[in-house]
Structures are given as structure tokens and as C-alpha cells.
Scaffold this motif. Structure first.
Motif, PDB file in Angstrom:
ATOM      1  N   UNK A  36      -0.413  14.253  57.619  1.00 30.79           N
ATOM      2  CA  UNK A  36      -0.605  14.186  58.950  1.00 30.79           C
ATOM      3  C   UNK A  36      -0.475  13.332  59.852  1.00 30.79           C
ATOM      4  N   UNK A  37       0.274  14.685  61.542  1.00 35.44           N
ATOM      5  CA  UNK A  37       0.400  13.737  62.882  1.00 35.44           C
ATOM      6  C   UNK A  37      -0.391  14.316  63.913  1.00 35.44           C
ATOM      7  N   UNK A  38      -1.067  13.991  64.806  1.00 34.20           N
ATOM      8  CA  UNK A  38      -0.848  13.643  65.834  1.00 34.20           C
ATOM      9  C   UNK A  38       0.425  14.409  67.049  1.00 34.20           C
ATOM     10  N   UNK A  39      -0.322  15.665  67.078  1.00 39.23           N
ATOM     11  CA  UNK A  39       1.011  16.341  68.046  1.00 39.23           C
ATOM     12  C   UNK A  39       0.737  16.757  69.790  1.00 39.23           C
ATOM     13  N   UNK A  40       1.260  16.750  70.272  1.00 37.78           N
ATOM     14  CA  UNK A  40       0.841  17.768  71.569  1.00 37.78           C
ATOM     15  C   UNK A  40       1.896  17.267  72.755  1.00 37.78           C
ATOM     16  N   UNK A  41       1.392  17.249  73.998  1.00 34.42           N
ATOM     17  CA  UNK A  41       2.727  17.612  74.885  1.00 34.42           C
ATOM     18  C   UNK A  41       3.102  16.446  75.248  1.00 34.42           C
ATOM     19  N   UNK A  42       4.764  16.741  75.579  1.00 40.72           N
ATOM     20  CA  UNK A  42       5.658  15.467  75.950  1.00 40.72           C
ATOM     21  C   UNK A  42       5.327  14.647  77.658  1.00 40.72           C
ATOM     22  N   UNK A  43       6.345  13.986  78.183  1.00 40.98           N
ATOM     23  CA  UNK A  43       5.934  12.939  78.447  1.00 40.98           C
ATOM     24  C   UNK A  43       6.071  13.584  80.214  1.00 40.98           C
ATOM     25  N   UNK A  44       6.539  14.557  80.852  1.00 41.68           N
ATOM     26  CA  UNK A  44       7.262  14.880  81.489  1.00 41.68           C
ATOM     27  C   UNK A  44       5.518  14.566  82.836  1.00 41.68           C
ATOM     28  N   UNK A  45       4.439  15.345  82.874  1.00 41.41           N
ATOM     29  CA  UNK A  45       3.451  15.533  83.788  1.00 41.41           C
ATOM     30  C   UNK A  45       2.508  14.330  83.320  1.00 41.41           C
ATOM     31  N   UNK A  46       2.172  14.196  84.589  1.00 39.48           N
ATOM     32  CA  UNK A  46       1.496  12.823  84.811  1.00 39.48           C
ATOM     33  C   UNK A  46       0.280  12.904  84.089  1.00 39.48           C
ATOM     34  N   UNK A  47      -0.472  14.557  83.761  1.00 42.52           N
ATOM     35  CA  UNK A  47      -1.548  14.862  82.706  1.00 42.52           C
ATOM     36  C   UNK A  47      -0.454  15.891  81.837  1.00 42.52           C
ATOM     37  N   UNK A  48      -0.373  16.349  80.967  1.00 40.99           N
ATOM     38  CA  UNK A  48       0.360  17.376  80.334  1.00 40.99           C
ATOM     39  C   UNK A  48      -0.278  17.903  79.288  1.00 40.99           C
ATOM     40  N   UNK A  49      -1.610  17.667  78.697  1.00 43.81           N
ATOM     41  CA  UNK A  49      -2.770  18.486  77.946  1.00 43.81           C
ATOM     42  C   UNK A  49      -2.669  17.821  76.565  1.00 43.81           C
ATOM     43  N   UNK A  50      -3.713  18.422  75.658  1.00 41.70           N
ATOM     44  CA  UNK A  50      -4.596  18.180  74.802  1.00 41.70           C
ATOM     45  C   UNK A  50      -3.130  17.398  73.833  1.00 41.70           C
ATOM     46  N   UNK A  51      -3.874  16.466  73.079  1.00 46.87           N
ATOM     47  CA  UNK A  51      -3.485  16.339  71.693  1.00 46.87           C
ATOM     48  C   UNK A  51      -4.340  17.229  70.416  1.00 46.87           C
ATOM     49  N   UNK A  52      -3.472  17.657  69.367  1.00 49.41           N
ATOM     50  CA  UNK A  52      -4.543  17.868  68.206  1.00 49.41           C
ATOM     51  C   UNK A  52      -3.978  17.571  66.289  1.00 49.41           C
TER      52      UNK A  52
END
Length: 385
Positions: free
Chosen positions: A112-128
């Protein structure tokens, strides 16, 4: 049904059975765990032959499926570096389950993994949170969303202020952009509650679950001041958060323990590739745990390949983290900290049948990997030979 017998069963729920059994029902759920279990005569039987048996490992923070291996720029689907605030991005729309990293992780005992957007943006989007076996992401989801990614410090500063010469150029601006978005979301919620029918705003809609306490902020922060800024903002708005990376956590361990937020520590393997990583050390999990912080160990894959998660826990144990805590840091701790412990993280009746039989203890043995991996009651990997 599937019966695993004759294994050293480490449940991560407080019990261990030296010659124990795990029974998984036809729905892929754990039916029983113990020294002996009642299994039907027609159950498929796997003899662990004394090998270590544990729950599948859980990764609390990575980018598997969004930053794909071996295919260059076309596989880089994890950073929307066009504007610093993009909460409307959703990890599920970039995940590519056919990436070889998924099979490698399964062979490494990570299920199982929690995966999502990187850290380029102050707010990047949702993890799943997803299972790592499958060919369609919709069928692999454990929980979506689990968190809203945000980032502090060097990464958003470098991606915008350094090259593009636009905000954020400073840590002040990073914090201000996050605060502004939270303020706007709070007003948006108030206006809707009062029947004012504000114009639809996809960004603010995406941020609503954060303000409502349904998902936490997932705060990328390495340096001590950035970690504390993240905490300051979370407390200002009364929202949840996790401290992701937490490289300087050892420096401020007592302060972090007072706040009660979980820490996802890593990636600790490899060189100090950024200014913020000067205090990177495998001793951090021990120091934070001793202070009273709930610690998960992370790979930040593909920074460290996901199949090396158990090895990273072993290196933390070698640096002083008690062995039981090291196992918790890659099983039950991340499951609890991201809100999926009702399904994964330990071997208990009613939970998903995600089980690993190991060739050797991967925290103490170089080359220790999965002998057999089970996901949702289905054998999805067997070692050759």
C-alpha cells in the motif's frame, strides 16, 4: 479461502506467534490469526516453513505512478509547475499502474502506498492511498483523497522565485499564499452556508475537505522553521496536518512532541542534494520517537525505490530506533497516520488480506525481500526458486 501456516507471524497488533497461522476468507479479508485457526478442508494452504510473516508494508509519502521510471519527461506527471496554487489537481488522474515500480514494490513487500503531487507548488493537489497491485487505479484505491499536499521552503522558492521571478520568492510568500487560500476557502464555505451562492471555484471546492477537517494538509517541510510555520498555519485555521520529510525534526523534537502531529521521516538514504538536507540522518526516527512523536519512515519514491522501504527502516534501527518501532514505522504507524488503519497496517480479523512472507527479516538482513506477497487475499508475487 487461503491459509498461511507455520510462519513466525508478526501481527503489528501486539501479538506474535512463533508458529502461527493467518486465514484469509473468500472476500480477501483476514478471518483469523493465531497459533492455530479453524480452516475449511478445501482452503488453499501455503506453508511458510518458519519464515517471517507480516502485514504488507505501507508507504506514507511517495510519488509512485506519477513520476514513472525509465521513460524520461513523458513520465513526469507529478508537478504542475505553472502556478503555485493548484489544489484542484488529483493524484488519481496521473497514476500509471503499468509502471515497473509497482511490480518492484510488491516484490519488496510493500503493498500500500500514499502517492500524489510533488513539492513544486505551495499547494499541489490531493494524495490518494492505493494498493500496489492492479491495472486500473479506480480498482486500487484504499482512500481518496487522503490529504492535500502543500510545500514549504526551498522547492516552491526554487521553482518560482529563482527562475520565473514570480511569487513565491521567499518563505514569507509561501506562507502567505497558503494562508490566502485557506482564508478564501473559509469565506467560500461561509457564503455557501448563508445561501449566498458564490460562483463555483474548483480550487476552493478542492480545499473544502481541509477546512471541514475531513483530510489534513500534507506538509512538505525539511527545515525546522518551515516545519514550525506549517504547524503555526494549521493551528491558525484549526486544520489537521502531517509533517512530511521532517528532516530537521531531531533539532526540535520536544517542540514537535508538544503539538501531536505525526511525522513522515525521509528520504534518509543518499546524499544531501539540497541545502535543506544538511541535518539528514537515520537517527531522526529514534530521536522523534523517544520524544513522543508518532513516526513513519518514507522513501519519497522514486527518490528511493519503494521496494527499499524495509531497508530504510532497518537502517533507522541500526541508528538506534528500537526494532519494534522500526516495524511500526512501515506498517501500523503510517496506516493510522493517514487514516486507513481499518484496512491495512496489521494482521487482524476484518482487515484486508495483505500479507508478506519474507525470505529473511528485511530489517536485519541485506537482500531480505518477499518470498511471497498476498494482496486482498490473492497471491500476487512468488520469488523464483
Amino acid at each position: 479461502m487461503l491459509l498461511i501456516k507455520n510462519g513466525h507471524v508478526k501481527t503489528m497488533a501486539g501479538q506474535e506467534y512463533d508458529c502461527g497461522c493467518v486465514l484469509i476468507d473468500d472476500h480477501g479479508k483476514i478471518a483469523a490469526v493465531g497459533k492455530e485457526v479453524d480452516a475449511p478442508a478445501d482452503a488453499e494452504v501455503i506453508d511458510a516453513q518458519g519464515r517471517l510473516v507480516t502485514p504488507g508494508c505501507v508507504e506514507a509519502h511517495c510519488h509512485i505512478g506519477l513520476d514513472n521510471e525509465g521513460i524520461g519527461w513523458e513520465g513526469h506527471d507529478y508537478n504542475e509547475i505553472v502556478e503555485p496554487v493548484t489544489p484542484q489537481m488529483r493524484a488519481i488522474d496521473s497514476i500509471y499502474p503499468q509502471d515497473e515500480a509497482f511490480a518492484n514494490a510488491i516484490a519488496g513487500g510493500v503493498t500500500t502506498a500514499c502517492t500524489g503531487p510533488g513539492s513544486a507548488n505551495v499547494i499541489g493537489g490531493t494524495f490518494v492511498a492505493i494498493k500496489l497491485y492492479g491495472n486500473r487505479v479506480d480498482n486500487m484505491i484504499v482512500k481518496d483523497p487522503i490529504a492535500m499536499k502543500c510545500a514549504f521552503g526551498e522547492n516552491p522558492k526554487r521553482c518560482y522565485g529563482q527562475g520565473a521571478k514570480k511569487s513565491p520568492m521567499t518563505r514569507m510568500a509561501v506562507a502567505a499564499l497558503l494562508r490566502e487560500t485557506l482564508f478564501k476557502t473559509r469565506r467560500y464555505l461561509e457564503d455557501k452556508a448563508e445561501g449566498k451562492n458564490p460562483p463555483f471555484d474548483m480550487k476552493l471546492e478542492a480545499m473544502e475537505p481541509v477546512l471541514k477537517g475531513q483530510i489534513p494538509l500534507k506538509c512538505h517541510a525539511h527545515r525546522a522553521d518551515d516545519i514550525l510555520t506549517a504547524i503555526r498555519i494549521a493551528k491558525e485555521f484549526g486544520v489537521g496536518m502531517t509533517m512530511d520529510h521532517c528532516t530537521d525534526g531531531e533539532v526540535i523534537a520536544d517542540e514537535l512532541a508538544k503539538e501531536g502531529f505525526p511525522a513522515f521521516v525521509g528520504p534518509s538514504l543518499g546524499g544531501k542534494s539540497k541545502v535543506e538536507l544538511q541535518n539528514k540522518s537515520f537517527t531522526t526516527p529514534r530521536v522523534l520517537t523517544e520524544a513522543g512523536v508518532k513516526v513513519s519512515i518514507i522513501t519519497d519514491a522514486p527518490v528511493i525505490p519503494l521496494q527499499n522501504l524495509p531497508m530504510c527502516a532497518g537502517l533507522a534501527a541500526n541508528a538506534g530506533l528500537p526494532m519494534e518501532e522500526a516495524w511500526k514505522a512501515i506498517t501500523i504507524n503510517p496506516a493510522e497516520s493517514v487514516g486507513i488503519a481499518d484496512r491495512v497496517g496489521s494482521l487482524e480479523p476484518g482487515k484486508d488480506g495483505d500479507v508478506v512472507i519474507w525470505t529473511a527479516d528485511p530489517l536485519t538482513t541485506i537482500g531480505g525481500a518477499a518470498y511471497l506477497t498476498v494482496v486482498d487475499g490473492k497471491v500476487v508475487y512468488r520469488a523464483e526458486g
